[in-house]
Motif scaffolding. Structure first.
Motif, PDB file in Angstrom:
ATOM      1  N   THR A  27       0.821  -1.208   0.000  1.00 58.23           N
ATOM      2  CA  THR A  27       0.000   0.000   0.000  1.00 58.23           C
ATOM      3  C   THR A  27       0.855   1.258   0.000  1.00 58.23           C
ATOM      4  OG1 THR A  27      -0.117  -0.040   2.422  1.00 58.23           O
ATOM      5  CG2 THR A  27      -1.896  -1.140   1.210  1.00 58.23           C
ATOM      6  N   THR A  43      -2.499   3.492  -3.065  1.00 59.83           N
ATOM      7  CA  THR A  43      -3.828   2.903  -2.907  1.00 59.83           C
ATOM      8  C   THR A  43      -4.799   3.341  -3.999  1.00 59.83           C
ATOM      9  OG1 THR A  43      -4.411   4.707  -1.395  1.00 59.83           O
ATOM     10  CG2 THR A  43      -3.575   2.670  -0.413  1.00 59.83           C
ATOM     11  N   ALA A  44      -4.356   4.172  -4.918  1.00 58.62           N
ATOM     12  CA  ALA A  44      -5.190   4.606  -6.050  1.00 58.62           C
ATOM     13  C   ALA A  44      -4.363   4.557  -7.323  1.00 58.62           C
ATOM     14  CB  ALA A  44      -5.736   6.012  -5.811  1.00 58.62           C
ATOM     15  N   ASP A  46      -4.990   6.598 -10.222  1.00 54.13           N
ATOM     16  CA  ASP A  46      -4.844   7.880 -10.914  1.00 54.13           C
ATOM     17  C   ASP A  46      -3.971   8.892 -10.205  1.00 54.13           C
ATOM     18  OD1 ASP A  46      -6.454   6.965 -12.948  1.00 54.13           O
ATOM     19  OD2 ASP A  46      -8.298   7.689 -12.008  1.00 54.13           O
ATOM     20  N   THR A 322      -3.860  -5.400  -5.187  1.00 57.67           N
ATOM     21  CA  THR A 322      -5.246  -5.136  -5.565  1.00 57.67           C
ATOM     22  C   THR A 322      -5.534  -3.674  -5.245  1.00 57.67           C
ATOM     23  OG1 THR A 322      -5.936  -7.408  -5.109  1.00 57.67           O
ATOM     24  CG2 THR A 322      -7.660  -5.745  -5.193  1.00 57.67           C
ATOM     25  N   ILE A 323      -5.718  -2.883  -6.293  1.00 62.48           N
ATOM     26  CA  ILE A 323      -5.975  -1.454  -6.134  1.00 62.48           C
ATOM     27  C   ILE A 323      -7.330  -1.145  -6.750  1.00 62.48           C
ATOM     28  CG2 ILE A 323      -5.170   0.880  -6.656  1.00 62.48           C
ATOM     29  CD1 ILE A 323      -2.368  -0.193  -6.840  1.00 62.48           C
ATOM     30  N   GLN A 324      -8.196  -0.551  -5.960  1.00 63.91           N
ATOM     31  CA  GLN A 324      -9.556  -0.236  -6.386  1.00 63.91           C
ATOM     32  C   GLN A 324     -10.250  -1.487  -6.938  1.00 63.91           C
ATOM     33  OE1 GLN A 324      -8.217   3.041  -8.892  1.00 63.91           O
ATOM     34  NE2 GLN A 324      -9.186   4.527  -7.520  1.00 63.91           N
ATOM     35  N   LYS A 325     -10.059  -2.586  -6.191  1.00 62.67           N
ATOM     36  CA  LYS A 325     -10.724  -3.878  -6.406  1.00 62.67           C
ATOM     37  C   LYS A 325     -10.277  -4.631  -7.649  1.00 62.67           C
ATOM     38  CE  LYS A 325     -14.917  -2.399  -3.955  1.00 62.67           C
ATOM     39  NZ  LYS A 325     -16.389  -2.278  -4.015  1.00 62.67           N
ATOM     40  N   ARG A 328      -3.437  -5.499  -9.998  1.00 61.35           N
ATOM     41  CA  ARG A 328      -2.501  -4.607 -10.695  1.00 61.35           C
ATOM     42  C   ARG A 328      -1.069  -5.101 -10.500  1.00 61.35           C
ATOM     43  NH1 ARG A 328      -6.526  -0.862 -12.733  1.00 61.35           N
ATOM     44  NH2 ARG A 328      -7.938  -0.386 -10.989  1.00 61.35           N
ATOM     45  N   ASN A 342      -2.687  -3.179 -15.581  1.00 58.16           N
ATOM     46  CA  ASN A 342      -3.802  -4.080 -15.319  1.00 58.16           C
ATOM     47  C   ASN A 342      -3.372  -5.511 -15.623  1.00 58.16           C
ATOM     48  OD1 ASN A 342      -5.633  -2.192 -14.453  1.00 58.16           O
ATOM     49  ND2 ASN A 342      -6.667  -1.971 -16.431  1.00 58.16           N
TER      50      ASN A 342
END
Length: 455
Positions: A27, A43-44, A46, A322-325, A328, A342
């Motif tokens: 994270t 954690t994101a 963008d 796993t980032i934003q479900k 990655r 992805n």
């Protein structure tokens, strides 16, 4: 899970980029620079937030963060034998330790902190930083290669058991005893990593052609993957996904490989009467009559998914998250970028680049951003600073009541007690990891870190 590497400056490498590491649950990304270190939240997809920039010491070549807590361990080229432990949110140094030789790597989980030198390993209790065990006269380990399981329930530690062949020593850092020896490769080891639960251990040798996965603590070989055959490469990082279904490997080449850990049963082959399945059966049957090394090669699985980087010869580290479900692949390169791809968990194949973040900005870009921020804020400092702004404040100087340890090296394994803050934040209990209250209250009792080595 945890992945770390030291980057040497090469063509195209950013001059401030010395090392990089992902934390235990991927994270956060920590980066060592010539001016200090930076901590980023990943954690994101963008956006990439720099949550802290530490300037306590320059030329940081090791920086490790404990999960998402405010505890960070730093080692500088200016004092390569000294480990500093900081609470970056409070801007204080918790403690420091000095050793008899240069520190090559540091690993930590919620129970243990491990310091690796070229021929010795030191195991500390992370609750009070007490030295629990010194493993002396370990095989020569010039890169400080080791892996510590992030599961503090077992705290398995893996390190080279030989300097000439790929033997792995698996050590129980909780019970302070050797678990098993694994004959993993014919050549010396180059990379090691545990899965999150500590039930699997992946390894690669200096040749970099074959990656093997073993069960822990049994030491049985579970999987064997072939990265390539045409050339030897230097594997720079290995990392499992959180569910241990995938394993990624990066090297000094332009390709990052992702392997899928799945057992192929005979019934699966019989249920798929395709031409490729038929050819596979023929190869399997023929392999029984071939030399061992050829037969082994035919049974090795290939990459499930790959990434082609726009670089060659530069070091990088990779991790699966796993980032934003969504699954990655993260790749931090020594040129100063974080790439996010992805991953298709069903079909694999070539991964798709979805974001490229620049870890360092030029002085011109920084000045432009400051001007824009000043214009938006009306040249006024807001009354309530953001968390990122708060933790970026300069560190407070040590308290005048700081206690000093012995200045000479002790006889118990070559470690030296450093200066310790009297209100030791680990003294009263274990490390808790919720962000605002991850440390117990300060104690008024003055404490010194005592060195207690059991050889």
């Amino acid at each position: 899970m945890e992945t770390q590497d030291t980057f040497s400056e090469g063509p195209g490498a950013h001059r401030l980029f010395i090392c990089a590491s992902f934390n235990q649950d991927t994270t956060s990304l920590s980066v060592g620079t010539k001016t200090g270190y930076r901590l980023f939240s990943v954690t994101a997809v963008d956006k990439l937030d720099c949550i802290h920039e530490g300037v306590e010491c320059p030329d940081v070549y090791i920086v490790e963060r404990l999960f998402s807590s405010s505890l960070v361990v730093v080692v500088s080229l200016s004092m390569p034998r000294r480990m500093n432990v900081y609470h970056f949110k409070k801007g204080t140094e918790i403690c420091n330790y000095s050793y008899s030789n240069n520190i090559l790597s540091v690993k930590l989980n919620r129970q243990r902190l491990v310091v690796c030198l070229e021929e010795s390993i030191y195991i500390h209790n992370i609750r009070d930083m007490k030295l629990l065990k010194t493993l002396l006269n370990t095989p020569v380990n010039p890169t400080g290669l080791c892996a510590l399981c992030v599961n503090h329930g077992n705290s398995y530690l893996a390190y080279p058991g030989s300097a000439t062949i790929g033997e792995i020593t698996v050590y129980d850092a909780n019970n302070l005893s050797t678990v098993t020896l694994i004959q993993a490769h014919d050549s010396p080891l180059a990379a090691l990593t545990f899965n999150a639960s500590g039930t699997k251990l992946a390894s690669a040798s200096e040749k970099g052609t074959v990656i093997r996965v073993f069960s822990v603590p049994e030491g049985q070989k579970l999987f064997e993957f072939r990265r390539g055959m045409k050339r030897y490469v230097s594997i720079s990082s290995l990392s499992f996904s959180a569910d241990a279904q995938f394993l990624c490997a990066s090297s000094n080449t332009e390709t990052v490989h992702i392997f899928k850990l799945e057992q192929h049963s005979p019934s699966q082959d019989e249920d798929s009467p395709t031409w490729s399945a038929y050819v596979g059966k023929m190869f399997t049957a023929a392999s029984t009559y071939l030399p061992t090394h050829v037969s082994d090669m035919m049974h090795q699985d290939r990459a499930f998914a790959t990434v082609r980087l726009n670089m060659f010869g530069l070091k990088n580290i990779c991790a699966l998250a796993t980032i934003q479900k969504l699954p990655r692949l993260l790749v931090a390169s020594s040129e100063g970028y974080l790439y996010i791809y992805n991953v298709d968990p069903q079909d694999g194949g070539e991964c798709t680049l979805v974001q490229k973040h620049r870890l360092f900005e030029s002085s011109e870009e920084q000045e432009e951003e400051k001007e824009e921020e000043n214009q938006e804020d009306g040249l006024q400092q807001p009354a309530g600073q953001s968390y990122a702004a708060t933790v970026a404040l300069p560190s407070t100087p040590p308290s005048s009541t700081t206690l000093m340890g012995n200045m000479g090296y002790s006889e118990d394994g070559g470690t030296q007690r450093g200066e310790v803050f009297p209100e030791h934040e680990f003294a009263e209990g274990p490390v808790c990891l919720d962000d605002e209250n991850e440390f117990p209250p300060f104690s008024n009792q003055k404490r010194m870190i005592k060195t207690n080595t059991d050889d």
